[in-house]
Design a protein around this motif. Structure first.
Motif, short mmCIF file in Angstrom:
data_model
loop_
_atom_site.label_atom_id
_atom_site.label_comp_id
_atom_site.label_asym_id
_atom_site.label_seq_id
_atom_site.Cartn_x
_atom_site.Cartn_y
_atom_site.Cartn_z
N PRO A 1 0.97 -1.23 0.10
CA PRO A 1 0.04 0.02 0.08
C PRO A 1 0.79 1.32 0.11
CG PRO A 1 0.06 -0.72 2.45
CD PRO A 1 0.90 -1.89 1.31
N ALA A 2 0.32 2.15 -0.32
CA ALA A 2 1.17 3.69 -0.46
C ALA A 2 1.27 4.02 1.01
CB ALA A 2 0.09 4.69 -1.32
N MET A 3 2.69 4.32 1.28
CA MET A 3 2.59 4.30 2.63
C MET A 3 4.21 5.51 2.62
SD MET A 3 2.58 1.02 4.86
CE MET A 3 2.69 1.83 6.27
N LEU A 4 4.07 6.48 3.81
CA LEU A 4 5.16 7.43 3.84
C LEU A 4 5.55 7.39 5.32
CD1 LEU A 4 3.83 10.01 5.38
CD2 LEU A 4 3.18 10.63 2.88
N SER A 5 6.65 7.99 5.47
CA SER A 5 7.02 8.32 7.47
C SER A 5 7.24 9.59 7.32
CB SER A 5 8.17 7.21 7.33
OG SER A 5 9.47 7.87 6.86
N PRO B 1 -7.34 26.16 6.13
CA PRO B 1 -7.49 24.76 6.39
C PRO B 1 -8.54 24.21 5.30
CG PRO B 1 -7.97 26.12 8.04
CD PRO B 1 -7.84 26.97 7.02
N GLN B 2 -8.18 22.96 4.71
CA GLN B 2 -8.96 22.44 3.61
C GLN B 2 -9.43 21.03 4.15
OE1 GLN B 2 -7.22 22.02 -0.61
NE2 GLN B 2 -7.02 19.88 -0.02
N PRO B 3 -10.72 20.86 4.33
CA PRO B 3 -11.36 19.55 4.43
C PRO B 3 -10.66 18.46 3.87
CG PRO B 3 -12.90 21.35 4.36
CD PRO B 3 -11.62 21.94 3.65
N SER B 4 -10.50 17.50 4.67
CA SER B 4 -9.89 16.09 4.03
C SER B 4 -11.13 15.36 3.64
CB SER B 4 -8.83 15.56 5.00
OG SER B 4 -7.61 16.33 4.95
N VAL B 5 -10.74 14.36 2.97
CA VAL B 5 -11.89 12.96 2.53
C VAL B 5 -11.79 11.91 3.41
CG1 VAL B 5 -12.57 11.81 0.61
CG2 VAL B 5 -11.82 14.27 0.20
N GLY C 1 -5.62 9.12 0.84
CA GLY C 1 -6.22 9.80 -0.26
C GLY C 1 -5.09 10.72 -0.69
N VAL C 2 -5.37 11.35 -1.81
CA VAL C 2 -4.45 12.65 -2.42
C VAL C 2 -5.36 13.53 -2.92
CG1 VAL C 2 -2.59 13.02 -3.92
CG2 VAL C 2 -2.58 10.74 -2.63
N THR C 3 -5.17 14.68 -2.50
CA THR C 3 -5.67 15.99 -3.20
C THR C 3 -4.50 16.56 -4.06
OG1 THR C 3 -7.62 15.95 -1.68
CG2 THR C 3 -7.22 17.69 -2.95
N VAL C 4 -5.15 16.98 -5.45
CA VAL C 4 -4.12 17.88 -6.02
C VAL C 4 -4.96 18.90 -6.74
CG1 VAL C 4 -2.77 15.52 -6.85
CG2 VAL C 4 -4.66 16.40 -8.31
N ASP C 5 -3.77 19.86 -7.00
CA ASP C 5 -4.26 21.11 -7.46
C ASP C 5 -4.76 21.13 -8.86
OD1 ASP C 5 -4.40 23.74 -8.28
OD2 ASP C 5 -3.51 24.58 -6.75
N GLU C 6 -5.78 21.52 -9.27
CA GLU C 6 -6.17 21.21 -10.73
C GLU C 6 -5.35 22.11 -11.81
OE1 GLU C 6 -10.40 21.72 -11.09
OE2 GLU C 6 -10.58 19.87 -10.53
N ARG C 7 -4.49 23.25 -10.93
CA ARG C 7 -3.81 24.12 -11.88
C ARG C 7 -2.89 23.29 -12.65
NH1 ARG C 7 -1.80 28.49 -7.83
NH2 ARG C 7 -1.84 26.67 -6.56
N TYR C 8 -2.29 22.08 -12.14
CA TYR C 8 -1.30 21.50 -12.68
C TYR C 8 -1.79 20.12 -13.58
CZ TYR C 8 1.10 24.49 -9.42
OH TYR C 8 1.26 25.50 -8.75
#
Length: 189
Positions: free
Chosen positions: A44-48, A101-105, A141-148
């Motif tokens: 699974p996608a993971m980070l630290s 602050p941007q609400p997360s999903v 989950g990942v949120t990306v800016d539509e400008r890109y």
């Protein structure tokens, strides 16, 4: 070629410079700047992230089990630096840095709307290491800016001009040197 030998220490640079947002229920959200962050697994996608126990955000992340990693751009560097040297115990970083602050999903912690990428993370393990504890987390989950995004729906992350940290200094990523596998690709001739 002359070289010097030093005792063991962190010289693995550059590293990503990220802003990590977190929040306890009913309290103001907070932001901590983290340079000890990285990808640890694809599936699974993971980070630290590694955080000192005395940092204000440490207990928030430990208690809530979630946080958001927000990638930083040139425009975010002044806020990122302030969030790294000032404590959320004494200031409302979102308010003082004019961040949204941007609400997360997928998690209770908010992201930073001004960031081009927000990685919503759920803590899976806390590993005590010494000066820092490592929070291993699954990226829910990942949120990306539509400008890109281009007209075909492809995301161009490198257009965001992300920031790295190297030995006490922030740098904007710059010149493209190649793409993965370019050195072994056969020419089309």
């Amino acid at each position: 070629m002359a070289k010097q030998h030093w005792k063991g220490g962190n010289m693995l640079y550059p590293v990503p410079a990220v802003m990590v947002s977190c929040q306890r229920p009913g309290e103001k959200p907070n932001i901590i700047t983290v340079a000890w962050a990285g990808t640890v697994c694809s599936d699974p996608a993971m980070l630290s992230i590694s955080v000192r126990k005395e940092r204000y955000s440490y207990d928030i992340i430990r208690e809530t089990g979630c946080f958001v990693v927000n990638l930083a751009t040139r425009e975010l560097v002044p806020a990122m630096d302030t969030c790294g040297v000032k404590s959320g115990r004494n200031m409302d970083k979102f308010k003082e840095m004019h961040l949204t602050p941007q609400p997360s999903v997928h998690v209770a912690a908010p992201g930073i709307a001004e960031s081009p990428v927000n990685l919503e993370c759920r803590v899976t393990q806390i590993i005590p290491l010494g000066s820092h504890d490592m929070f291993l987390a699954e990226i829910a989950g990942v949120t990306v800016d539509e400008r890109y995004m281009d007209e075909k729906g492809a995301f161009h992350l490198n257009d965001a001009k992300l920031v790295a940290y190297s030995h006490g200094t922030y740098f904007e990523l710059g010149e493209k040197l190649g793409t993965f596998g370019y050195s072994v690709k056969k020419s089309g001739k």
